[in-house]
Motif scaffolding. Structure first.
Motif, PDB file in Angstrom:
ATOM      1  N   GLU A  32       0.822  -1.209   0.000  1.00  0.00           N
ATOM      2  CA  GLU A  32       0.000   0.000   0.000  1.00  0.00           C
ATOM      3  C   GLU A  32       0.857   1.262   0.000  1.00  0.00           C
ATOM      4  N   ARG A  33       1.907   1.275   0.811  1.00  0.00           N
ATOM      5  CA  ARG A  33       2.768   2.465   0.829  1.00  0.00           C
ATOM      6  C   ARG A  33       3.467   2.645  -0.512  1.00  0.00           C
ATOM      7  N   LEU A  34       3.839   1.534  -1.167  1.00  0.00           N
ATOM      8  CA  LEU A  34       4.425   1.661  -2.500  1.00  0.00           C
ATOM      9  C   LEU A  34       3.392   2.232  -3.463  1.00  0.00           C
ATOM     10  N   MET A  35       2.148   1.751  -3.384  1.00  0.00           N
ATOM     11  CA  MET A  35       1.085   2.276  -4.244  1.00  0.00           C
ATOM     12  C   MET A  35       0.934   3.779  -4.027  1.00  0.00           C
ATOM     13  N   ARG A  36       0.887   4.196  -2.774  1.00  0.00           N
ATOM     14  CA  ARG A  36       0.753   5.622  -2.464  1.00  0.00           C
ATOM     15  C   ARG A  36       1.932   6.419  -3.019  1.00  0.00           C
ATOM     16  N   SER A  37       3.132   5.872  -2.869  1.00  0.00           N
ATOM     17  CA  SER A  37       4.312   6.591  -3.354  1.00  0.00           C
ATOM     18  C   SER A  37       4.333   6.653  -4.881  1.00  0.00           C
ATOM     19  N   SER A  87       4.987 -11.941   0.515  1.00  0.00           N
ATOM     20  CA  SER A  87       5.852 -11.760  -0.651  1.00  0.00           C
ATOM     21  C   SER A  87       5.073 -11.180  -1.828  1.00  0.00           C
ATOM     22  N   ALA A  88       3.755 -11.078  -1.676  1.00  0.00           N
ATOM     23  CA  ALA A  88       2.898 -10.509  -2.726  1.00  0.00           C
ATOM     24  C   ALA A  88       1.716  -9.821  -2.058  1.00  0.00           C
ATOM     25  N   GLY A  89       1.082  -8.942  -2.794  1.00  0.00           N
ATOM     26  CA  GLY A  89      -0.092  -8.259  -2.272  1.00  0.00           C
ATOM     27  C   GLY A  89      -0.833  -7.555  -3.380  1.00  0.00           C
ATOM     28  N   THR A  90      -2.043  -7.130  -3.066  1.00  0.00           N
ATOM     29  CA  THR A  90      -2.846  -6.363  -4.020  1.00  0.00           C
ATOM     30  C   THR A  90      -3.386  -5.114  -3.341  1.00  0.00           C
ATOM     31  N   VAL A  91      -3.594  -4.094  -4.151  1.00  0.00           N
ATOM     32  CA  VAL A  91      -4.195  -2.842  -3.693  1.00  0.00           C
ATOM     33  C   VAL A  91      -5.218  -2.423  -4.736  1.00  0.00           C
ATOM     34  N   THR A  92      -6.433  -2.208  -4.289  1.00  0.00           N
ATOM     35  CA  THR A  92      -7.469  -1.674  -5.169  1.00  0.00           C
ATOM     36  C   THR A  92      -7.640  -0.216  -4.782  1.00  0.00           C
ATOM     37  N   PHE A  93      -7.608   0.657  -5.770  1.00  0.00           N
ATOM     38  CA  PHE A  93      -7.627   2.095  -5.492  1.00  0.00           C
ATOM     39  C   PHE A  93      -8.415   2.845  -6.549  1.00  0.00           C
ATOM     40  N   ARG A  94      -8.736   4.081  -6.204  1.00  0.00           N
ATOM     41  CA  ARG A  94      -9.312   5.023  -7.162  1.00  0.00           C
ATOM     42  C   ARG A  94      -8.456   6.287  -7.090  1.00  0.00           C
ATOM     43  N   ALA A  95      -7.869   6.650  -8.211  1.00  0.00           N
ATOM     44  CA  ALA A  95      -7.083   7.873  -8.320  1.00  0.00           C
ATOM     45  C   ALA A  95      -7.888   8.869  -9.142  1.00  0.00           C
ATOM     46  N   SER A  96      -8.162   9.996  -8.538  1.00  0.00           N
ATOM     47  CA  SER A  96      -8.978  11.006  -9.229  1.00  0.00           C
ATOM     48  C   SER A  96      -8.082  12.035  -9.897  1.00  0.00           C
ATOM     49  N   TYR A  97      -8.551  12.520 -11.021  1.00  0.00           N
ATOM     50  CA  TYR A  97      -7.883  13.596 -11.739  1.00  0.00           C
ATOM     51  C   TYR A  97      -8.952  14.545 -12.235  1.00  0.00           C
ATOM     52  N   ARG A  98      -8.520  15.739 -12.605  1.00  0.00           N
ATOM     53  CA  ARG A  98      -9.484  16.713 -13.091  1.00  0.00           C
ATOM     54  C   ARG A  98     -10.197  16.128 -14.307  1.00  0.00           C
ATOM     55  N   GLY A  99     -11.493  15.890 -14.156  1.00  0.00           N
ATOM     56  CA  GLY A  99     -12.294  15.366 -15.248  1.00  0.00           C
ATOM     57  C   GLY A  99     -12.602  13.882 -15.181  1.00  0.00           C
ATOM     58  N   GLY A 100     -12.100  13.170 -14.172  1.00  0.00           N
ATOM     59  CA  GLY A 100     -12.392  11.742 -14.109  1.00  0.00           C
ATOM     60  C   GLY A 100     -11.641  11.019 -13.012  1.00  0.00           C
ATOM     61  N   SER A 101     -11.592   9.699 -13.141  1.00  0.00           N
ATOM     62  CA  SER A 101     -10.854   8.888 -12.169  1.00  0.00           C
ATOM     63  C   SER A 101     -10.389   7.594 -12.811  1.00  0.00           C
ATOM     64  N   LEU A 102      -9.391   6.998 -12.201  1.00  0.00           N
ATOM     65  CA  LEU A 102      -8.825   5.730 -12.617  1.00  0.00           C
ATOM     66  C   LEU A 102      -9.041   4.755 -11.470  1.00  0.00           C
ATOM     67  N   HIS A 103      -9.677   3.623 -11.756  1.00  0.00           N
ATOM     68  CA  HIS A 103      -9.988   2.609 -10.744  1.00  0.00           C
ATOM     69  C   HIS A 103      -9.217   1.358 -11.152  1.00  0.00           C
ATOM     70  N   GLU A 104      -8.316   0.880 -10.260  1.00  0.00           N
ATOM     71  CA  GLU A 104      -7.457  -0.235 -10.632  1.00  0.00           C
ATOM     72  C   GLU A 104      -7.267  -1.195  -9.464  1.00  0.00           C
ATOM     73  N   HIS A 105      -7.139  -2.470  -9.795  1.00  0.00           N
ATOM     74  CA  HIS A 105      -6.751  -3.524  -8.859  1.00  0.00           C
ATOM     75  C   HIS A 105      -5.315  -3.875  -9.232  1.00  0.00           C
ATOM     76  N   SER A 106      -4.347  -3.458  -8.412  1.00  0.00           N
ATOM     77  CA  SER A 106      -2.924  -3.606  -8.726  1.00  0.00           C
ATOM     78  C   SER A 106      -2.302  -4.757  -7.966  1.00  0.00           C
ATOM     79  N   ARG A 107      -1.322  -5.406  -8.620  1.00  0.00           N
ATOM     80  CA  ARG A 107      -0.576  -6.502  -8.011  1.00  0.00           C
ATOM     81  C   ARG A 107       0.861  -6.053  -7.739  1.00  0.00           C
ATOM     82  N   PHE A 108       1.359  -6.469  -6.579  1.00  0.00           N
ATOM     83  CA  PHE A 108       2.701  -6.116  -6.143  1.00  0.00           C
ATOM     84  C   PHE A 108       3.418  -7.374  -5.670  1.00  0.00           C
ATOM     85  N   GLU A 109       4.744  -7.394  -5.834  1.00  0.00           N
ATOM     86  CA  GLU A 109       5.578  -8.488  -5.340  1.00  0.00           C
ATOM     87  C   GLU A 109       6.847  -7.893  -4.756  1.00  0.00           C
TER      88      GLU A 109
END
Length: 124
Positions: A32-37, A87-109
């Motif tokens: 999660e901290r990597l996703m935030r960064s 050793s692995a994880g997932t983060v589901t997030f919504r990143a907003s930008y002017r005019g819309g948003s990006l919704h993603e389920h991300s995989r990390f290792e």
């Protein structure tokens, strides 16, 4: 910018939050901290950090960032795994930008002990 809140949404300054990861003086302790960064790196147009934190098997040659893109917020919706004990994880997030948003389920290792972004699925 030292006293400004970090764009990732945590209640810390950029320098004490994602800035130390971007500078290479610390590594993100969780997926999660990597996703935030990484979100913060998009905000700050730091393509080098994005590439450094991308899994070698899925990393593109380069990242083209749009300086006109205005990111406005990050919402973490769900995490699974991704802690110091995984050793692995997932983060589901919504990143907003002017005019819309990006919704993603991300995989990390972990690679060499450090969290890296592998890939993700866009959600509607």
């Amino acid at each position: 910018m030292a006293d400004h809140p970090c764009p990732c949404g945590l209640p810390e300054t950029y320098e004490t939050c994602c800035g130390r990861f971007h500078a290479g003086t610390a590594a993100a302790p969780t997926a999660e901290r990597l996703m935030r960064s990484r979100y913060c790196a998009f905000v700050r147009l730091d393509a080098g950090y994005l590439l450094r934190t991308w899994h070698p098997r899925t990393r593109p040659e380069r990242v083209d960032l749009d300086p006109g893109m205005r990111w406005t917020g990050l919402e973490i919706l769900e995490t699974a795994g991704g802690s110091a004990f995984h050793s692995a994880g997932t983060v589901t997030f919504r990143a907003s930008y002017r005019g819309g948003s990006l919704h993603e389920h991300s995989r990390f290792e972990r690679v060499g002990g450090a969290w890296v972004y592998v890939d993700g699925d866009f959600l509607s």
